[in-house]
Scaffold this active site. Sequence first.
Site, PDB file in Angstrom:
ATOM      1  N   SER A 158       1.083  -1.143  -0.132  1.00 37.16           N
ATOM      2  CA  SER A 158      -0.119  -0.212   0.327  1.00 37.16           C
ATOM      3  C   SER A 158       1.144   1.487   0.082  1.00 37.16           C
ATOM      4  CB  SER A 158      -0.917  -0.226   1.155  1.00 37.16           C
ATOM      5  OG  SER A 158      -1.806   0.362   0.937  1.00 37.16           O
ATOM      6  N   ASP A 373      -8.872  -4.082  -6.164  1.00 39.76           N
ATOM      7  CA  ASP A 373      -8.517  -3.078  -4.527  1.00 39.76           C
ATOM      8  C   ASP A 373      -9.508  -1.782  -4.848  1.00 39.76           C
ATOM      9  OD1 ASP A 373      -7.212  -1.861  -2.682  1.00 39.76           O
ATOM     10  OD2 ASP A 373      -5.105  -3.334  -3.345  1.00 39.76           O
ATOM     11  N   HIS A 402      -6.652  -5.838  -0.560  1.00 43.26           N
ATOM     12  CA  HIS A 402      -5.774  -4.909  -0.757  1.00 43.26           C
ATOM     13  C   HIS A 402      -4.966  -6.142  -0.131  1.00 43.26           C
ATOM     14  CE1 HIS A 402      -3.693  -1.243  -0.921  1.00 43.26           C
ATOM     15  NE2 HIS A 402      -4.116  -1.239   1.071  1.00 43.26           N
TER      16      HIS A 402
END
Length: 465
Positions: A158, A373, A402
């Site tokens: 991320s 996502d 994710h």
Amino acid sequence: MTVPLDYRDPDGTQIDLMLSRIASANPQKRRGVLLLNPGGPGGSGLTMPNDLLDLGVPASVTDAYDLIGMDPRGVGYSARVDCGFTDDQDYPGNVPPWAENDAAVLEQAAAARAVAEQCAAHDAEGRMAHISTANTARDLDRIRAALGERKASFLGYSYGSALGAAYASMFPDTTDRVVIDSNPGDTALTRAGVRRFGLGFEQAFPDFARWAAARHSSYGLGRTPGQVRATYFALAERLDEQPLPFMDGGDFRVNTFASLYNESSYPALARNWQEVKAAGAVTAGVRPAAAPSPYSNFFSAFLAVTCNDSDWPSNVGVYRRSVAEDREKYPMFGAASANINPCAFWSRGPTEPQVAVDDDGPANILILQNRRDAATPLRGGQIIRAKFAHRSRLVTVDENQHGVYVFDDNPCALNIGTAWLVDGVLPPDTSCSASTRSGLNLDRAGEQRRSETLRKHPLTVNWLS
């Protein structure tokens, strides 16, 4: 270890960084260190080496590397910053709140300005201006040198992928094998990256809609995916008009957004919808006291990094227009992700330019990206792939959550990531088909540890208060 607060003044104020390590137990197979970051920005990575073990990272990886976790600067035990958020403050977290109309954007602008001023008032030691991705990347290279390594590998998820992109760009000669997973599309979490939450919601929601439709007799949310989508709008709009205790339409939308990160959240989300639909079944609870928020450091570090890394428009009119555009373009969530946040009023702004992607370096960057996502849609992976040009390869995974490497159970992506880290096999651009999801071979205790780890590291660029 100790590093300069301001790298432009290396002999000035020093700060301490807290690190953790699980060393390779196989010296014959050890090839170096693997620096880790779980995302945020603002997430603690101290437990990440052990968490990867709980998630089932292959033994070949832990043989090849010492796993190095850390609290990045500004976080936890590493020169912590804190804006002084309290439980009763009603701060919406790191996803801007839903703006049901233009007046709501103006209302949020006033609240965002107040938060920026609050953070400035709490910055007595002058740390905030130095909490940035560029400085954290410099810290990573200091850690590499302190460990006596000529090069260091990196795995980040991320926002951690943005940190990895900055690290590989700033230090192409001392980065080894890099994996950037679930990318926002740049070397920072920029305004464009946050606006793509609206796109991600639209792309991830159909999976939940199909899941819920197949279970209509249990949850009653719609017999078809189209009916489930209609239920979403009906419930959100009803809560806009008639909020329940501690849940309004904005809360409902952001809770749905966060629950799209992983299929394991679907049952709890469906039940929440049922409770909202029953109009009154949601427990009101007790209004929080004016106590320090347990998320205060996370919120503060998130703002420091995000606001310092890149330029955010200060003109409220820009956000008013963006909200109007994205409400039409991404009706499920665009009027939240395009809304204004405290970065528009940040007291200092960037102290140096955003790290530029450097594509003049070794081909050593593996990009992993799921197709659907909610937080970091596929577009982010495609953008960073184009920027790194010959240095990178993109693995596109037909999954809907994710996080890819070991956070999901897609065998194709797992094997490619492991082959790169262990054997140095950088694949061509690859598409991985969806996993059959036949189930992980975990005992009950192992499954519980995995669930706990996923809750601890949601790999999220938002956090719900």
